[in-house]
Motif scaffolding. Structure first.
Motif, PDB file in Angstrom:
ATOM      1  N   ILE A  50      72.783 -11.530   4.812  1.00 28.59           N
ATOM      2  CA  ILE A  50      72.828 -10.621   6.732  1.00 28.59           C
ATOM      3  C   ILE A  50      73.518 -10.392   7.263  1.00 28.59           C
ATOM      4  CG2 ILE A  50      72.512 -10.954   8.943  1.00 28.59           C
ATOM      5  CD1 ILE A  50      70.100 -12.973   8.188  1.00 28.59           C
ATOM      6  N   LEU A  51      74.898 -10.998   6.919  1.00 32.04           N
ATOM      7  CA  LEU A  51      76.337 -11.204   7.076  1.00 32.04           C
ATOM      8  C   LEU A  51      76.931  -9.765   6.414  1.00 32.04           C
ATOM      9  CD1 LEU A  51      77.864 -14.286   8.221  1.00 32.04           C
ATOM     10  CD2 LEU A  51      76.674 -12.735   9.998  1.00 32.04           C
ATOM     11  N   ARG A  52      77.016  -9.807   4.966  1.00 34.69           N
ATOM     12  CA  ARG A  52      77.321  -9.140   4.108  1.00 34.69           C
ATOM     13  C   ARG A  52      76.351  -7.501   4.350  1.00 34.69           C
ATOM     14  NH1 ARG A  52      74.830  -8.036  -0.602  1.00 34.69           N
ATOM     15  NH2 ARG A  52      73.994  -9.705  -0.345  1.00 34.69           N
ATOM     16  N   GLN A  53      75.422  -7.799   4.700  1.00 38.37           N
ATOM     17  CA  GLN A  53      74.714  -6.376   5.180  1.00 38.37           C
ATOM     18  C   GLN A  53      75.041  -5.278   6.670  1.00 38.37           C
ATOM     19  OE1 GLN A  53      70.497  -7.670   4.240  1.00 38.37           O
ATOM     20  NE2 GLN A  53      71.044  -7.674   1.585  1.00 38.37           N
ATOM     21  N   ASN A  54      74.543  -6.234   7.293  1.00 41.85           N
ATOM     22  CA  ASN A  54      74.930  -5.894   8.823  1.00 41.85           C
ATOM     23  C   ASN A  54      76.558  -6.142   9.338  1.00 41.85           C
ATOM     24  OD1 ASN A  54      74.390  -4.775  11.358  1.00 41.85           O
ATOM     25  ND2 ASN A  54      72.564  -5.574  11.557  1.00 41.85           N
ATOM     26  N   ALA A  55      77.331  -5.705   9.511  1.00 41.39           N
ATOM     27  CA  ALA A  55      78.631  -5.455  10.463  1.00 41.39           C
ATOM     28  C   ALA A  55      78.896  -5.321  11.520  1.00 41.39           C
ATOM     29  CB  ALA A  55      79.496  -5.542   9.497  1.00 41.39           C
ATOM     30  N   CYS A  56      77.414  -5.177  12.060  1.00 41.04           N
ATOM     31  CA  CYS A  56      77.345  -4.990  14.088  1.00 41.04           C
ATOM     32  C   CYS A  56      78.072  -6.647  14.687  1.00 41.04           C
ATOM     33  CB  CYS A  56      76.417  -4.717  14.192  1.00 41.04           C
ATOM     34  SG  CYS A  56      75.731  -4.537  16.009  1.00 41.04           S
ATOM     35  N   PRO A  57      78.907  -5.826  15.384  1.00 41.53           N
ATOM     36  CA  PRO A  57      79.649  -6.931  16.427  1.00 41.53           C
ATOM     37  C   PRO A  57      78.617  -7.552  16.997  1.00 41.53           C
ATOM     38  CG  PRO A  57      80.285  -5.017  16.880  1.00 41.53           C
ATOM     39  CD  PRO A  57      79.335  -4.781  15.522  1.00 41.53           C
ATOM     40  N   HIS A  58      78.114  -6.800  17.353  1.00 40.88           N
ATOM     41  CA  HIS A  58      76.564  -7.306  19.251  1.00 40.88           C
ATOM     42  C   HIS A  58      75.689  -8.123  18.093  1.00 40.88           C
ATOM     43  CE1 HIS A  58      78.674  -4.614  21.406  1.00 40.88           C
ATOM     44  NE2 HIS A  58      78.653  -3.949  20.655  1.00 40.88           N
ATOM     45  N   LEU A  59      75.767  -8.473  16.915  1.00 44.12           N
ATOM     46  CA  LEU A  59      74.539  -9.266  16.243  1.00 44.12           C
ATOM     47  C   LEU A  59      74.751 -10.557  16.983  1.00 44.12           C
ATOM     48  CD1 LEU A  59      72.279  -9.526  14.790  1.00 44.12           C
ATOM     49  CD2 LEU A  59      73.378  -9.407  12.928  1.00 44.12           C
ATOM     50  N   ALA A  60      73.908 -11.878  17.401  1.00 45.51           N
ATOM     51  CA  ALA A  60      74.124 -13.154  17.702  1.00 45.51           C
ATOM     52  C   ALA A  60      72.941 -13.481  16.933  1.00 45.51           C
ATOM     53  CB  ALA A  60      74.199 -13.084  18.891  1.00 45.51           C
ATOM     54  N   LEU A  61      73.679 -14.618  16.028  1.00 47.58           N
ATOM     55  CA  LEU A  61      72.407 -16.418  15.202  1.00 47.58           C
ATOM     56  C   LEU A  61      72.453 -16.863  15.524  1.00 47.58           C
ATOM     57  CD1 LEU A  61      73.677 -14.435  11.605  1.00 47.58           C
ATOM     58  CD2 LEU A  61      72.030 -13.390  12.886  1.00 47.58           C
ATOM     59  N   GLU A  62      71.287 -17.109  15.460  1.00 54.02           N
ATOM     60  CA  GLU A  62      70.852 -18.730  15.750  1.00 54.02           C
ATOM     61  C   GLU A  62      70.121 -19.504  14.774  1.00 54.02           C
ATOM     62  OE1 GLU A  62      68.197 -21.344  18.777  1.00 54.02           O
ATOM     63  OE2 GLU A  62      70.395 -20.180  20.369  1.00 54.02           O
ATOM     64  N   ALA A  63      70.169 -20.590  14.650  1.00 54.66           N
ATOM     65  CA  ALA A  63      69.488 -20.819  13.398  1.00 54.66           C
ATOM     66  C   ALA A  63      69.086 -22.653  13.521  1.00 54.66           C
ATOM     67  CB  ALA A  63      70.763 -20.778  11.572  1.00 54.66           C
ATOM     68  N   LYS A  64      67.832 -22.843  12.428  1.00 49.45           N
ATOM     69  CA  LYS A  64      67.794 -23.692  12.468  1.00 49.45           C
ATOM     70  C   LYS A  64      67.253 -24.223  11.393  1.00 49.45           C
ATOM     71  CE  LYS A  64      63.465 -23.427  15.127  1.00 49.45           C
ATOM     72  NZ  LYS A  64      62.222 -23.227  16.326  1.00 49.45           N
ATOM     73  N   VAL A  65      67.235 -25.623  10.853  1.00 50.11           N
ATOM     74  CA  VAL A  65      66.607 -26.110   9.587  1.00 50.11           C
ATOM     75  C   VAL A  65      64.645 -26.474  10.377  1.00 50.11           C
ATOM     76  CG1 VAL A  65      66.737 -27.832   8.019  1.00 50.11           C
ATOM     77  CG2 VAL A  65      68.260 -27.326   9.370  1.00 50.11           C
ATOM     78  N   GLU A  66      63.385 -25.602   9.437  1.00 52.89           N
ATOM     79  CA  GLU A  66      62.499 -25.928   9.034  1.00 52.89           C
ATOM     80  C   GLU A  66      62.238 -26.276   8.179  1.00 52.89           C
ATOM     81  OE1 GLU A  66      59.890 -24.162  11.246  1.00 52.89           O
ATOM     82  OE2 GLU A  66      61.498 -23.376  12.658  1.00 52.89           O
ATOM     83  N   LYS A  67      61.290 -27.180   7.946  1.00 55.87           N
ATOM     84  CA  LYS A  67      60.368 -27.981   7.069  1.00 55.87           C
ATOM     85  C   LYS A  67      58.708 -27.414   6.625  1.00 55.87           C
ATOM     86  CE  LYS A  67      61.587 -32.307   8.769  1.00 55.87           C
ATOM     87  NZ  LYS A  67      62.569 -32.793   7.379  1.00 55.87           N
ATOM     88  N   GLY A  68      59.315 -27.170   5.230  1.00 56.95           N
ATOM     89  CA  GLY A  68      58.224 -26.231   4.900  1.00 56.95           C
ATOM     90  C   GLY A  68      56.717 -26.948   4.842  1.00 56.95           C
ATOM     91  N   PHE A  69      55.257 -27.122   3.535  1.00 53.63           N
ATOM     92  CA  PHE A  69      54.311 -27.430   3.523  1.00 53.63           C
ATOM     93  C   PHE A  69      54.317 -28.977   3.303  1.00 53.63           C
ATOM     94  CE2 PHE A  69      50.745 -29.029   1.509  1.00 53.63           C
ATOM     95  CZ  PHE A  69      50.074 -28.661   1.812  1.00 53.63           C
ATOM     96  N   LEU A  70      54.437 -30.077   4.381  1.00 53.25           N
ATOM     97  CA  LEU A  70      54.468 -31.387   4.270  1.00 53.25           C
ATOM     98  C   LEU A  70      55.910 -32.271   4.300  1.00 53.25           C
ATOM     99  CD1 LEU A  70      51.966 -32.016   1.688  1.00 53.25           C
ATOM    100  CD2 LEU A  70      51.286 -32.261   3.631  1.00 53.25           C
TER     101      LEU A  70
END
Length: 108
Positions: A50-70
Motif C-alpha cells: 500500500i505504501l509503495r502504491q499510494n504515496a498520498c500524505p493524507h492516507l491514514a492507516l490503522e492495523a490490527k491482527v485478525e485471526k482466521g478460521f478457528l
C-alpha cells in the motif's frame, strides 16, 4: 526499514545495536486493540505494498491482527481513512480519489 519478509516498511522497527534484539510493528503498536505482532505477520502484510502504491500524505492507516478460521492463520487487517476528506478509503492502494483530482488540475 526492511521487514523480515524482505519488503520496505516505514512502520517496521528493529534494533540489534549492542546486543539488543528488538523488533516491532509501530502501526500495530499505535492501536490499543491491534494485537500482538510477530515476524511471521510481515510475510502477508498489505502495508508495504500500500505504501509503495499510494504515496498520498493524507492516507491514514490503522492495523490490527485478525485471526482466521478457528483462530489460525493470523493476518494484518488494514483500515484506511483520507485525513483530508475524512472518509473511509475502500482501496488504500488507490486512495480516495479526491487528492488525485486536485493534482491533475494543478498539472493541467
Amino acid at each position: 526499514m526492511r521487514t523480515p519478509a524482505g519488503k520496505e516498511c516505514k512502520y517496521y522497527y528493529a534494533d540489534y545495536h549492542r546486543g539488543r534484539d528488538t523488533q516491532a510493528c509501530r502501526l500495530l503498536e499505535r492501536n490499543p486493540q491491534g494485537g500482538a505482532w510477530k515476524p511471521s505477520l510481515c510475510g502477508k502484510c498489505p502495508v508495504p505494498d500500500i505504501l509503495r502504491q499510494n504515496a498520498c500524505p493524507h492516507l491514514a492507516l490503522e492495523a490490527k491482527v485478525e485471526k482466521g478460521f478457528l483462530g489460525l492463520n493470523e493476518h494484518v487487517q488494514i483500515y484506511a481513512v483520507c485525513a483530508k476528506k475524512m472518509v473511509e478509503v475502500e482501496k488504500p492502494a488507490i486512495g480516495c480519489g479526491s487528492c488525485h483530482e486536485a493534482l491533475n488540475k494543478l498539472g493541467a
